[in-house]
Design a protein around this motif. Structure first.
Motif, PDB file in Angstrom:
ATOM      1  N   PHE A   1       3.287   5.140  -7.628  1.00 48.60           N
ATOM      2  CA  PHE A   1       1.982   6.189  -8.443  1.00 48.60           C
ATOM      3  C   PHE A   1       2.524   7.447  -8.872  1.00 48.60           C
ATOM      4  O   PHE A   1       2.846   8.224  -9.841  1.00 48.60           O
ATOM      5  N   ARG A   2       2.959   8.072  -7.693  1.00 45.59           N
ATOM      6  CA  ARG A   2       3.586   9.188  -7.602  1.00 45.59           C
ATOM      7  C   ARG A   2       4.374   9.771  -7.950  1.00 45.59           C
ATOM      8  O   ARG A   2       4.438  10.795  -9.194  1.00 45.59           O
ATOM      9  N   GLU A   3       6.039   8.943  -8.539  1.00 43.31           N
ATOM     10  CA  GLU A   3       6.549   8.764  -9.986  1.00 43.31           C
ATOM     11  C   GLU A   3       6.649   8.668 -10.743  1.00 43.31           C
ATOM     12  O   GLU A   3       6.928   9.274 -11.809  1.00 43.31           O
TER      13      GLU A   3
ATOM     14  N   VAL B   1       1.313  -1.443  -0.280  1.00 42.71           N
ATOM     15  CA  VAL B   1       0.135  -0.186  -0.049  1.00 42.71           C
ATOM     16  C   VAL B   1       1.159   1.395   0.397  1.00 42.71           C
ATOM     17  O   VAL B   1       0.585   2.278  -0.785  1.00 42.71           O
ATOM     18  N   MET B   2       1.506   1.092   1.163  1.00 46.48           N
ATOM     19  CA  MET B   2       2.450   2.232   1.440  1.00 46.48           C
ATOM     20  C   MET B   2       3.443   2.636  -1.049  1.00 46.48           C
ATOM     21  O   MET B   2       3.413   3.872  -1.116  1.00 46.48           O
ATOM     22  N   ASN B   3       4.146   1.809  -0.492  1.00 46.43           N
ATOM     23  CA  ASN B   3       5.116   1.344  -1.977  1.00 46.43           C
ATOM     24  C   ASN B   3       4.239   1.832  -2.866  1.00 46.43           C
ATOM     25  O   ASN B   3       4.232   3.306  -4.399  1.00 46.43           O
TER      26      ASN B   3
ATOM     27  N   GLU C   1      -9.555  -3.377  -3.778  1.00 48.36           N
ATOM     28  CA  GLU C   1     -10.025  -2.224  -4.136  1.00 48.36           C
ATOM     29  C   GLU C   1      -8.846  -1.385  -4.097  1.00 48.36           C
ATOM     30  O   GLU C   1      -7.937  -0.938  -3.569  1.00 48.36           O
ATOM     31  N   ILE C   2      -8.942  -0.507  -5.996  1.00 49.14           N
ATOM     32  CA  ILE C   2      -7.969  -0.372  -6.459  1.00 49.14           C
ATOM     33  C   ILE C   2      -8.651   1.651  -6.295  1.00 49.14           C
ATOM     34  O   ILE C   2      -9.241   1.553  -7.496  1.00 49.14           O
TER      35      ILE C   2
ATOM     36  N   LYS D   1      -4.520   3.736  -4.219  1.00 52.83           N
ATOM     37  CA  LYS D   1      -4.512   4.023  -2.982  1.00 52.83           C
ATOM     38  C   LYS D   1      -5.023   2.514  -3.263  1.00 52.83           C
ATOM     39  O   LYS D   1      -5.678   2.261  -4.157  1.00 52.83           O
ATOM     40  N   ILE D   2      -4.344   1.696  -2.578  1.00 49.77           N
ATOM     41  CA  ILE D   2      -5.271   0.052  -2.513  1.00 49.77           C
ATOM     42  C   ILE D   2      -5.294  -0.371  -1.248  1.00 49.77           C
ATOM     43  O   ILE D   2      -5.127   0.067   0.177  1.00 49.77           O
TER      44      ILE D   2
END
Length: 192
Positions: free
Chosen positions: A58-60, A51-53, A83-84, A68-69
């Motif tokens: 995604f931002r990178e 989740v954190m990665n 859920e994504i 978010k998942i």
């Protein structure tokens, strides 16, 4: 009397066997329960790390935004749907099914890289995963693959922009109809 003695011995033997089986069943049930608890804890740790990665990757890849998942049912993680949701920069937060094809692909790639960050493998084979990306996203994808540390990627692709980021290329040509020829090309040799 003899028959009673035989039946009594048989009864005692079977009762002992039944007792052993019940004890074994109870021990196995406890082991399964303990293993389920440990597996749930390990899954939760790994999932939280993904989740954190995922948010980070995604931002990178997108140069901003949010992703978010989450588990639909945290009480039953093994049977729960995942859920994504994603919000590329300048867009509204959406469920992954509402994103465009390219956005879905980039989000899926972000999730894959998030899992690889959590549990790295020495090598990874990617088959046409960037096929739905446009030119600017192909460039972002290629740069990100090159910058990813600790994993050797083998990419199967038809995208010229992805090929430009390769260290070595292998391909097949058909110079004469029905005759295939394998070739390899080291990119550093060509740029020098």
């Amino acid at each position: 009397i003899e028959e009673y003695k035989e039946v009594s011995e048989r009864y005692e033997f079977l009762t002992g066997q039944r007792s052993d089986i019940e004890q074994s069943m109870n021990e196995l049930t406890k082991i399964i329960s303990d293993m389920d608890k440990i597996i749930k804890e390990k899954f939760k740790e790994s999932f939280d790390s993904v989740v954190m990665n995922f948010e980070e990757v995604f931002r990178e890849l997108y140069g901003g935004g949010h992703a978010k998942i989450s588990l639909a049912d945290e009480a039953d993680p093994f049977n729960s749907e995942i859920e994504i949701t994603a919000q590329p920069p300048g867009k509204q937060l959406k469920h992954i099914n509402l994103l465009s094809g390219g956005e879905k692909t980039m989000t899926a790639i972000a999730l894959m890289f998030a899992v690889l960050r959590t549990k790295p493998t020495p090598c990874c084979i990617l088959d046409e995963i960037e096929a739905a990306l446009d030119d600017s996203n192909l460039e972002i994808f290629g740069n990100y693959v090159r910058s990813f540390e600790g994993v050797q990627f083998t990419l199967i692709t038809h995208q010229k922009q992805t090929m430009e980021h390769a260290d070595v290329m292998y391909g097949i040509t058909m110079p004469v109809s029905g005759v295939s020829r394998v070739y390899s090309l080291r990119m550093e040799d060509q740029t020098a």
